[in-house]
Design a protein around this motif. Sequence first.
Motif, PDB file in Angstrom:
ATOM      1  N   HIS A 128      32.789  39.960  30.317  1.00 41.41           N
ATOM      2  CA  HIS A 128      32.290  41.325  30.196  1.00 41.41           C
ATOM      3  C   HIS A 128      33.368  42.288  30.679  1.00 41.41           C
ATOM      4  N   GLY A 129      33.397  43.497  30.128  1.00 46.90           N
ATOM      5  CA  GLY A 129      34.382  44.496  30.523  1.00 46.90           C
ATOM      6  C   GLY A 129      34.345  44.809  32.006  1.00 46.90           C
ATOM      7  N   GLY A 130      33.146  44.779  32.611  1.00 49.03           N
ATOM      8  CA  GLY A 130      33.029  45.025  34.045  1.00 49.03           C
ATOM      9  C   GLY A 130      33.675  43.929  34.865  1.00 49.03           C
ATOM     10  N   ILE A 131      33.590  42.688  34.377  1.00 49.31           N
ATOM     11  CA  ILE A 131      34.238  41.576  35.065  1.00 49.31           C
ATOM     12  C   ILE A 131      35.748  41.709  34.928  1.00 49.31           C
ATOM     13  N   MET A 132      36.208  42.125  33.744  1.00 49.12           N
ATOM     14  CA  MET A 132      37.642  42.344  33.566  1.00 49.12           C
ATOM     15  C   MET A 132      38.137  43.439  34.502  1.00 49.12           C
ATOM     16  N   LEU A 133      37.359  44.493  34.656  1.00 50.03           N
ATOM     17  CA  LEU A 133      37.728  45.581  35.563  1.00 50.03           C
ATOM     18  C   LEU A 133      37.802  45.075  37.000  1.00 50.03           C
ATOM     19  N   CYS A 134      36.817  44.293  37.404  1.00 46.09           N
ATOM     20  CA  CYS A 134      36.787  43.769  38.769  1.00 46.09           C
ATOM     21  C   CYS A 134      37.970  42.827  39.019  1.00 46.09           C
ATOM     22  N   ALA A 135      38.237  41.922  38.091  1.00 52.76           N
ATOM     23  CA  ALA A 135      39.362  41.000  38.246  1.00 52.76           C
ATOM     24  C   ALA A 135      40.689  41.759  38.268  1.00 52.76           C
ATOM     25  N   THR A 136      40.779  42.818  37.485  1.00 54.93           N
ATOM     26  CA  THR A 136      41.973  43.663  37.469  1.00 54.93           C
ATOM     27  C   THR A 136      42.183  44.323  38.822  1.00 54.93           C
ATOM     28  N   GLU A 137      41.109  44.840  39.399  1.00 56.00           N
ATOM     29  CA  GLU A 137      41.205  45.493  40.713  1.00 56.00           C
ATOM     30  C   GLU A 137      41.641  44.491  41.774  1.00 56.00           C
ATOM     31  N   VAL A 138      41.079  43.290  41.759  1.00 60.04           N
ATOM     32  CA  VAL A 138      41.447  42.259  42.733  1.00 60.04           C
ATOM     33  C   VAL A 138      42.930  41.911  42.585  1.00 60.04           C
ATOM     34  N   ALA A 139      43.393  41.701  41.351  1.00 60.67           N
ATOM     35  CA  ALA A 139      44.796  41.345  41.119  1.00 60.67           C
ATOM     36  C   ALA A 139      45.733  42.477  41.548  1.00 60.67           C
ATOM     37  N   GLY A 140      45.394  43.705  41.200  1.00 62.69           N
ATOM     38  CA  GLY A 140      46.234  44.840  41.565  1.00 62.69           C
ATOM     39  C   GLY A 140      46.280  45.071  43.062  1.00 62.69           C
ATOM     40  N   HIS A 141      45.123  44.924  43.697  1.00 61.61           N
ATOM     41  CA  HIS A 141      45.042  45.101  45.142  1.00 61.61           C
ATOM     42  C   HIS A 141      45.858  44.025  45.857  1.00 61.61           C
ATOM     43  N   ASP A 142      45.729  42.784  45.416  1.00 58.40           N
ATOM     44  CA  ASP A 142      46.491  41.688  46.025  1.00 58.40           C
ATOM     45  C   ASP A 142      48.001  41.868  45.819  1.00 58.40           C
ATOM     46  N   ALA A 143      48.407  42.453  44.689  1.00 59.07           N
ATOM     47  CA  ALA A 143      49.831  42.605  44.383  1.00 59.07           C
ATOM     48  C   ALA A 143      50.547  43.522  45.361  1.00 59.07           C
ATOM     49  N   VAL A 144      49.835  44.465  45.952  1.00 59.66           N
ATOM     50  CA  VAL A 144      50.491  45.410  46.863  1.00 59.66           C
ATOM     51  C   VAL A 144      50.377  44.979  48.321  1.00 59.66           C
ATOM     52  N   TYR A 160      41.158  48.793  27.459  1.00 59.96           N
ATOM     53  CA  TYR A 160      40.795  47.522  26.834  1.00 59.96           C
ATOM     54  C   TYR A 160      41.411  47.495  25.439  1.00 59.96           C
ATOM     55  N   VAL A 161      42.353  46.582  25.226  1.00 60.95           N
ATOM     56  CA  VAL A 161      43.059  46.489  23.960  1.00 60.95           C
ATOM     57  C   VAL A 161      42.297  45.613  22.976  1.00 60.95           C
ATOM     58  N   ARG A 162      41.753  44.522  23.483  1.00 59.17           N
ATOM     59  CA  ARG A 162      40.930  43.624  22.648  1.00 59.17           C
ATOM     60  C   ARG A 162      39.954  42.918  23.574  1.00 59.17           C
ATOM     61  N   ILE A 219      47.538  40.651  24.700  1.00 62.80           N
ATOM     62  CA  ILE A 219      46.992  41.521  25.743  1.00 62.80           C
ATOM     63  C   ILE A 219      45.528  41.853  25.458  1.00 62.80           C
ATOM     64  N   CYS A 220      44.696  41.680  26.482  1.00 63.27           N
ATOM     65  CA  CYS A 220      43.289  42.086  26.428  1.00 63.27           C
ATOM     66  C   CYS A 220      43.086  43.440  27.100  1.00 63.27           C
ATOM     67  N   SER A 221      43.758  43.652  28.239  1.00 61.47           N
ATOM     68  CA  SER A 221      43.657  44.926  28.929  1.00 61.47           C
ATOM     69  C   SER A 221      44.955  45.235  29.657  1.00 61.47           C
ATOM     70  N   TYR A 222      45.166  46.527  29.844  1.00 63.00           N
ATOM     71  CA  TYR A 222      46.351  47.018  30.543  1.00 63.00           C
ATOM     72  C   TYR A 222      45.843  48.042  31.556  1.00 63.00           C
ATOM     73  N   ALA A 223      46.262  47.930  32.813  1.00 66.46           N
ATOM     74  CA  ALA A 223      45.683  48.807  33.829  1.00 66.46           C
ATOM     75  C   ALA A 223      46.700  49.228  34.880  1.00 66.46           C
ATOM     76  N   THR A 224      46.379  50.346  35.526  1.00 66.97           N
ATOM     77  CA  THR A 224      47.102  50.824  36.691  1.00 66.97           C
ATOM     78  C   THR A 224      46.098  50.869  37.850  1.00 66.97           C
TER      79      THR A 224
END
Length: 137
Positions: A57-73, A89-91, A126-131
Amino acid sequence: PGSGLSEGRVFDERGRSIALCSQRLRFIPGTPAALGRPGRDAPAVPLREVGTVEQLHGGIMLCATEVAGHDAVRPEEGGLRTSAVHITYVRPGPLEGEVTFAARTVHRGRSLAVAQVVSRNPAGKICSYATVTSHAP
């Protein structure tokens, strides 16, 4: 008729706005039978422990994106908190196979950090691209 805009706010116990979300939507007719609806009795599981899922689900993708981005910094080094996520969301995420989330730090200062996160399907598309932006509380 084919798109929309959704907005929401989260308030604390004092009535102060603490989070704001706006999302552009694109309506797609029909619902694939494979998506179904999750049961209400399903146990709560932390996202980091989910492993393989049948749908993304898009919400799960958003959550996983936030976790990955937060961990990266490297938040443990400076107590940063996520302040914004901008995701495109690209696809769709696949119903089968793994989706990978690759994050890289773009900027890391004492009070502000920015990470870029790209999710890809099993074919490498690519499925999603985020900042993801984090700041000191």
